[in-house]
Design a protein around this motif. Structure first.
Motif, PDB file in Angstrom:
ATOM      1  N   ARG A   1      63.769  56.612  65.741  1.00  0.00           N
ATOM      2  CA  ARG A   1      64.348  55.647  66.683  1.00  0.00           C
ATOM      3  C   ARG A   1      65.181  54.661  65.865  1.00  0.00           C
ATOM      4  NH1 ARG A   1      60.336  53.012  70.806  1.00  0.00           N
ATOM      5  NH2 ARG A   1      60.630  55.074  71.770  1.00  0.00           N
ATOM      6  N   PRO A   2      66.502  54.789  65.899  1.00  0.00           N
ATOM      7  CA  PRO A   2      67.354  53.990  65.025  1.00  0.00           C
ATOM      8  C   PRO A   2      67.151  52.487  65.188  1.00  0.00           C
ATOM      9  CG  PRO A   2      68.613  55.801  65.961  1.00  0.00           C
ATOM     10  CD  PRO A   2      67.287  55.785  66.670  1.00  0.00           C
ATOM     11  N   ALA A   3      67.156  51.808  64.052  1.00  0.00           N
ATOM     12  CA  ALA A   3      67.054  50.347  64.023  1.00  0.00           C
ATOM     13  C   ALA A   3      67.574  49.887  62.678  1.00  0.00           C
ATOM     14  CB  ALA A   3      65.606  49.901  64.216  1.00  0.00           C
ATOM     15  N   ASP A   4      68.055  48.654  62.621  1.00  0.00           N
ATOM     16  CA  ASP A   4      68.429  48.059  61.343  1.00  0.00           C
ATOM     17  C   ASP A   4      68.305  46.546  61.472  1.00  0.00           C
ATOM     18  OD1 ASP A   4      71.031  46.793  62.146  1.00  0.00           O
ATOM     19  OD2 ASP A   4      71.689  48.866  62.365  1.00  0.00           O
ATOM     20  N   LYS A   5      68.386  45.850  60.354  1.00  0.00           N
ATOM     21  CA  LYS A   5      68.156  44.416  60.375  1.00  0.00           C
ATOM     22  C   LYS A   5      69.276  43.638  61.052  1.00  0.00           C
ATOM     23  CE  LYS A   5      64.783  43.996  56.702  1.00  0.00           C
ATOM     24  NZ  LYS A   5      64.406  43.317  55.441  1.00  0.00           N
ATOM     25  N   GLY A   6      70.455  44.227  61.121  1.00  0.00           N
ATOM     26  CA  GLY A   6      71.527  43.578  61.873  1.00  0.00           C
ATOM     27  C   GLY A   6      71.194  43.506  63.349  1.00  0.00           C
ATOM     28  N   ARG A   7      70.725  44.622  63.896  1.00  0.00           N
ATOM     29  CA  ARG A   7      70.315  44.639  65.298  1.00  0.00           C
ATOM     30  C   ARG A   7      69.069  43.800  65.516  1.00  0.00           C
ATOM     31  NH1 ARG A   7      71.242  51.101  66.226  1.00  0.00           N
ATOM     32  NH2 ARG A   7      70.892  51.056  63.996  1.00  0.00           N
ATOM     33  N   GLY A   8      68.143  43.842  64.536  1.00  0.00           N
ATOM     34  CA  GLY A   8      66.930  43.042  64.662  1.00  0.00           C
ATOM     35  C   GLY A   8      67.227  41.554  64.678  1.00  0.00           C
ATOM     36  N   LEU A   9      68.121  41.109  63.800  1.00  0.00           N
ATOM     37  CA  LEU A   9      68.483  39.695  63.765  1.00  0.00           C
ATOM     38  C   LEU A   9      69.267  39.296  65.017  1.00  0.00           C
ATOM     39  CD1 LEU A   9      68.487  37.011  62.299  1.00  0.00           C
ATOM     40  CD2 LEU A   9      70.511  37.774  61.020  1.00  0.00           C
ATOM     41  N   THR A  10      70.137  40.164  65.485  1.00  0.00           N
ATOM     42  CA  THR A  10      70.891  39.880  66.715  1.00  0.00           C
ATOM     43  C   THR A  10      69.955  39.696  67.902  1.00  0.00           C
ATOM     44  OG1 THR A  10      72.856  41.065  65.932  1.00  0.00           O
ATOM     45  CG2 THR A  10      72.616  40.792  68.313  1.00  0.00           C
ATOM     46  N   ALA A  11      68.899  40.507  67.966  1.00  0.00           N
ATOM     47  CA  ALA A  11      67.927  40.379  69.055  1.00  0.00           C
ATOM     48  C   ALA A  11      67.197  39.037  68.980  1.00  0.00           C
ATOM     49  CB  ALA A  11      66.936  41.527  69.011  1.00  0.00           C
ATOM     50  N   LEU A  12      66.817  38.612  67.785  1.00  0.00           N
ATOM     51  CA  LEU A  12      66.150  37.322  67.628  1.00  0.00           C
ATOM     52  C   LEU A  12      67.076  36.185  68.038  1.00  0.00           C
ATOM     53  CD1 LEU A  12      64.335  37.835  64.199  1.00  0.00           C
ATOM     54  CD2 LEU A  12      63.246  37.617  66.441  1.00  0.00           C
ATOM     55  N   ARG A  13      68.315  36.260  67.656  1.00  0.00           N
ATOM     56  CA  ARG A  13      69.270  35.199  68.016  1.00  0.00           C
ATOM     57  C   ARG A  13      69.511  35.159  69.529  1.00  0.00           C
ATOM     58  NH1 ARG A  13      74.435  36.051  64.466  1.00  0.00           N
ATOM     59  NH2 ARG A  13      74.820  33.814  64.732  1.00  0.00           N
ATOM     60  N   SER A  14      69.556  36.331  70.145  1.00  0.00           N
ATOM     61  CA  SER A  14      69.744  36.369  71.598  1.00  0.00           C
ATOM     62  C   SER A  14      68.552  35.767  72.323  1.00  0.00           C
ATOM     63  CB  SER A  14      69.948  37.818  72.057  1.00  0.00           C
ATOM     64  OG  SER A  14      71.138  38.355  71.521  1.00  0.00           O
ATOM     65  N   GLU A  15      67.363  35.970  71.775  1.00  0.00           N
ATOM     66  CA  GLU A  15      66.149  35.457  72.394  1.00  0.00           C
ATOM     67  C   GLU A  15      66.009  33.946  72.225  1.00  0.00           C
ATOM     68  OE1 GLU A  15      61.261  35.962  72.064  1.00  0.00           O
ATOM     69  OE2 GLU A  15      62.607  37.420  71.093  1.00  0.00           O
ATOM     70  N   PHE A  16      66.230  33.447  71.014  1.00  0.00           N
ATOM     71  CA  PHE A  16      65.955  32.038  70.737  1.00  0.00           C
ATOM     72  C   PHE A  16      67.198  31.148  70.830  1.00  0.00           C
ATOM     73  CE2 PHE A  16      62.509  34.365  68.635  1.00  0.00           C
ATOM     74  CZ  PHE A  16      61.429  33.744  69.245  1.00  0.00           C
ATOM     75  N   ARG A  17      68.367  31.723  70.880  1.00  0.00           N
ATOM     76  CA  ARG A  17      69.630  31.017  71.077  1.00  0.00           C
ATOM     77  C   ARG A  17      69.783  29.793  70.163  1.00  0.00           C
ATOM     78  NH1 ARG A  17      72.323  33.188  75.079  1.00  0.00           N
ATOM     79  NH2 ARG A  17      71.235  34.449  76.648  1.00  0.00           N
ATOM     80  N   PRO A  18      69.716  30.001  68.860  1.00  0.00           N
ATOM     81  CA  PRO A  18      69.904  28.876  67.943  1.00  0.00           C
ATOM     82  C   PRO A  18      71.371  28.465  67.851  1.00  0.00           C
ATOM     83  CG  PRO A  18      69.784  30.907  66.710  1.00  0.00           C
ATOM     84  CD  PRO A  18      69.502  31.271  68.143  1.00  0.00           C
ATOM     85  N   VAL A  19      71.598  27.224  67.458  1.00  0.00           N
ATOM     86  CA  VAL A  19      72.951  26.783  67.133  1.00  0.00           C
ATOM     87  C   VAL A  19      73.340  27.317  65.753  1.00  0.00           C
ATOM     88  CG1 VAL A  19      74.415  24.769  66.705  1.00  0.00           C
ATOM     89  CG2 VAL A  19      72.761  24.734  68.579  1.00  0.00           C
ATOM     90  N   ALA A  20      72.350  27.402  64.864  1.00  0.00           N
ATOM     91  CA  ALA A  20      72.587  27.918  63.516  1.00  0.00           C
ATOM     92  C   ALA A  20      71.421  28.814  63.095  1.00  0.00           C
ATOM     93  CB  ALA A  20      72.759  26.774  62.526  1.00  0.00           C
ATOM     94  N   THR A  21      71.737  29.770  62.224  1.00  0.00           N
ATOM     95  CA  THR A  21      70.745  30.736  61.751  1.00  0.00           C
ATOM     96  C   THR A  21      70.791  30.831  60.233  1.00  0.00           C
ATOM     97  OG1 THR A  21      70.954  32.064  63.770  1.00  0.00           O
ATOM     98  CG2 THR A  21      70.010  33.158  61.846  1.00  0.00           C
ATOM     99  N   VAL A  22      69.611  30.971  59.639  1.00  0.00           N
ATOM    100  CA  VAL A  22      69.485  31.231  58.204  1.00  0.00           C
ATOM    101  C   VAL A  22      68.783  32.571  58.036  1.00  0.00           C
ATOM    102  CG1 VAL A  22      68.456  30.479  56.019  1.00  0.00           C
ATOM    103  CG2 VAL A  22      69.349  28.780  57.632  1.00  0.00           C
TER     104      VAL A  22
END
Length: 268
Positions: A183-204
């Motif tokens: 089941r394809p996955a990568d950290k780019g998609r994983g980080l994008t999902a976290l940002r979509s969920e928590f909607r930060p102004v900035a990310t580290v």
């Protein structure tokens, strides 16, 4: 990566300054092995550096700050670190989340995973003593760090060739490892999902290996990306090792975290 104590302190100070200057809500995301815990020959031997767990929890309790772990490890593999309940934990490149069920594999995915597992078993046999297979819910990982280097490299190369004949999966190569994902996955998609969920102004995002480059690549101009260790990267900042990350976390926790009670109650 080597350097003087002055260089190391300067690197840490620059990173801390860059993060403390970011607007909130703020999302702080960390890889685990090689970032929060020094790399070891076998994953089961990995431990967080002293103070890291407490500092992560302190930061996670700050208003408008979310702390997350985004690792290639499975959730089962991450459990040994006992991250506090206030920390978001995502394993398998974001394909697993602590406290959430993953969708069961479909019949095609099950067949594909079985084929990938066969490739992994053959590779480990070719690599010889010290090589082993890690099995996750949707992937298998070939580990050759403890194998004889030439045999390990040849086994990884052969497995990469064999998997290329299959379809519908993804293959991720890291330091002495090759992961074959039904089941394809990568950290780019994983980080994008976290940002979509928590909607930060900035990310580290802080990472040390090839798969972390996918996460660095999805960040925006106003975000902060930190590469740990040597090697080419698209990250905007660099720290020499996990010890420098621990130092940065200590300084961030002191600067950002409001006073709180005994945080040991927050640990799992």
């Amino acid at each position: 990566m080597t350097g003087s104590r002055e260089d190391r302190s300067h690197d840490v100070a620059r990173v801390v300054q860059a993060i403390t200057g970011l607007p909130r809500p703020l999302l702080l995301v960390f890889d685990c092995d090689g970032v929060l815990a020094p790399l070891t020959d076998h994953a089961d031997d990995s431990v967080l550096l002293a103070g890291v767990s407490d500092d992560l929890t302190r930061l996670s309790l700050v208003d408008d700050v979310t702390v997350a772990i985004l690792s290639g490890r499975s959730l089962e593999g991450l459990a040994q670190f006992h991250f506090g309940d206030s920390i978001v934990v995502a394993g398998s490149y974001g394909g697993e989340r602590r406290g959430a069920e993953i969708d069961a594999l479909g019949s095609d995915e099950e067949r594909l995973l079985a084929e990938l597992d066969s490739i992994a078993v053959e590779a480990v046999g070719a690599a010889g003593p010290g090589a082993w297979v890690e099995r996750k819910p949707t992937s298998v990982v070939i580990h050759v760090r403890e194998a004889e280097p030439a045999l390990g490299a040849a086994a990884i190369a052969a497995a990469r060739t064999r998997q290329a004949r299959l379809h519908g999966h993804e293959c991720h190569e890291g330091s002495n490892v090759l992961e074959l994902m039904a089941r394809p996955a990568d950290k780019g998609r994983g980080l994008t999902a976290l940002r979509s969920e928590f909607r930060p102004v900035a990310t580290v995002y802080v990472g040390d290996d090839v798969p972390d480059e996918d996460a660095f690549a999805v960040l925006d101009v106003g975000d902060v990306s930190i590469k740990v260790g040597a090697g080419s990267t698209v990250a905007t900042h660099r720290l020499p090792d996990a010890g420098a990350v621990a130092d940065a976390l200590r300084r961030l926790a002191a600067g950002l975290a409001a006073p709180s009670g005994d945080i040991r109650s927050e640990q799992r």
